[in-house]
Motif scaffolding. Structure first.
Motif, short mmCIF file in Angstrom:
data_model
loop_
_atom_site.label_atom_id
_atom_site.label_comp_id
_atom_site.label_asym_id
_atom_site.label_seq_id
_atom_site.Cartn_x
_atom_site.Cartn_y
_atom_site.Cartn_z
N THR A 1 -9.65 5.08 -0.61
CA THR A 1 -8.95 3.90 0.39
C THR A 1 -9.95 2.73 0.64
N GLU B 1 -10.18 0.19 -1.69
CA GLU B 1 -9.02 -0.88 -1.45
C GLU B 1 -9.06 -1.85 -0.26
N GLN C 1 -9.00 -5.70 -0.86
CA GLN C 1 -7.90 -6.51 -0.31
C GLN C 1 -8.58 -7.63 0.87
N ARG D 1 -0.40 -1.40 -4.46
CA ARG D 1 0.14 -2.04 -3.40
C ARG D 1 1.54 -2.39 -3.22
N THR D 2 2.43 -1.96 -2.51
CA THR D 2 3.88 -2.44 -2.44
C THR D 2 3.99 -3.45 -1.19
N GLY D 3 3.11 -3.20 -0.26
CA GLY D 3 3.53 -3.93 1.08
C GLY D 3 4.95 -3.84 1.76
N TYR E 1 6.10 -0.60 2.85
CA TYR E 1 5.99 0.71 3.45
C TYR E 1 6.48 0.69 4.71
N ALA F 1 -3.61 2.13 -1.50
CA ALA F 1 -3.58 0.53 -1.46
C ALA F 1 -2.51 -0.02 -0.13
N ASP F 2 -1.40 0.70 0.04
CA ASP F 2 -0.82 0.56 1.04
C ASP F 2 -1.40 0.77 2.49
N ASP G 1 -3.59 -1.77 3.18
CA ASP G 1 -2.83 -3.07 3.68
C ASP G 1 -2.59 -2.84 5.27
#
Length: 216
Positions: free
Chosen positions: A12, A15, A19, A171-173, A175, A192-193, A196
């Motif tokens: 994590t 990431e 990011q 990452r989806t963004g 969640y 990745a989320d 974020d």
């Protein structure tokens, strides 16, 4: 934002660093072994070695002039948490060092089983999944619970992110989030989320002073 990341060499943590750089932040990655940092060199990335996170004076030197901290620290296994707790002792020192250095914003990753079960949670999860997890990884969650208590006792504006099982996915963004609660039916989320969510909380005044459950 001038941002310091602890636990930067973990799944994590790297990431978070990646990011944060993409978002234009200046990042100080605190590590014990720079060779384990899986992020390319960057003009806005500074890598700092701190072998002992209980060395508060060393932490103050790292944090001076910074604006926020992200902690992706946590025990690697239940055995490690039982023998040598990681997150609780480290955050005790980090929060104190932040206060001394004048850094006021913190986000930290915890875990969903540290938080309360949602009232809407299904019977299977309520009666089997959560009890088994809390028993099998009780020392991990005990360490993270101490960490959360240390953070809440400090004077920082803090946010704790509580994810369920972590997956190595993009990452989806998209969640789901739950303030001061776990996400009902939340089983997994991409690391990745989680990164974020950790970064997004730093610029969200409404997230300060709350534990936020996240899940896909």
């Amino acid at each position: 934002m001038k941002l310091t990341v602890f636990g930067a060499t973990g799944g994590t943590g790297h990431e978070v660093v990646r990011q944060a750089l993409e978002a234009g932040h200046e990042v100080t990655a605190v590590v014990r072994d720079p060779a384990r940092l899986d992020v390319p060199a960057h003009e806005r990335l500074r890598v700092t070695v701190v072998p002992d996170l209980s060395d508060e004076d060393a932490l103050v030197r790292v944090l001076e002039g910074q604006e926020a901290v992200v902690s992706a620290l946590g025990p690697a296994s239940n055995k490690q948490a039982r023998l040598t707790p990681v997150a609780g002792p480290a955050l005790r020192s980090i929060v104190s060092a932040m206060d001394r250095a004048g850094v006021g914003r913190l986000s930290a990753v915890s875990a969903a089983p540290v938080g309360p079960l949602p009232p809407q949670e299904g019977v299977f999860s309520r009666m089997l999944v959560y009890p088994l997890l809390r028993r099998a990884l009780r020392d991990v969650y005990a360490d993270l619970a101490v960490m959360e208590a240390e953070i809440a006792a400090g004077r920082t504006q803090w946010t704790v992110i509580r994810p369920p099982r972590l997956l190595n996915r993009p990452r989806t963004g998209t969640y789901r989030r739950a303030v001061d609660a776990n996400v009902p039916g939340g089983k997994v989320i991409a690391r990745a989320d989680v990164a974020d969510a950790l970064l997004a909380s730093l610029s969200d005044p409404s997230a300060a002073g709350h534990a936020i459950g996240v899940a896909a």
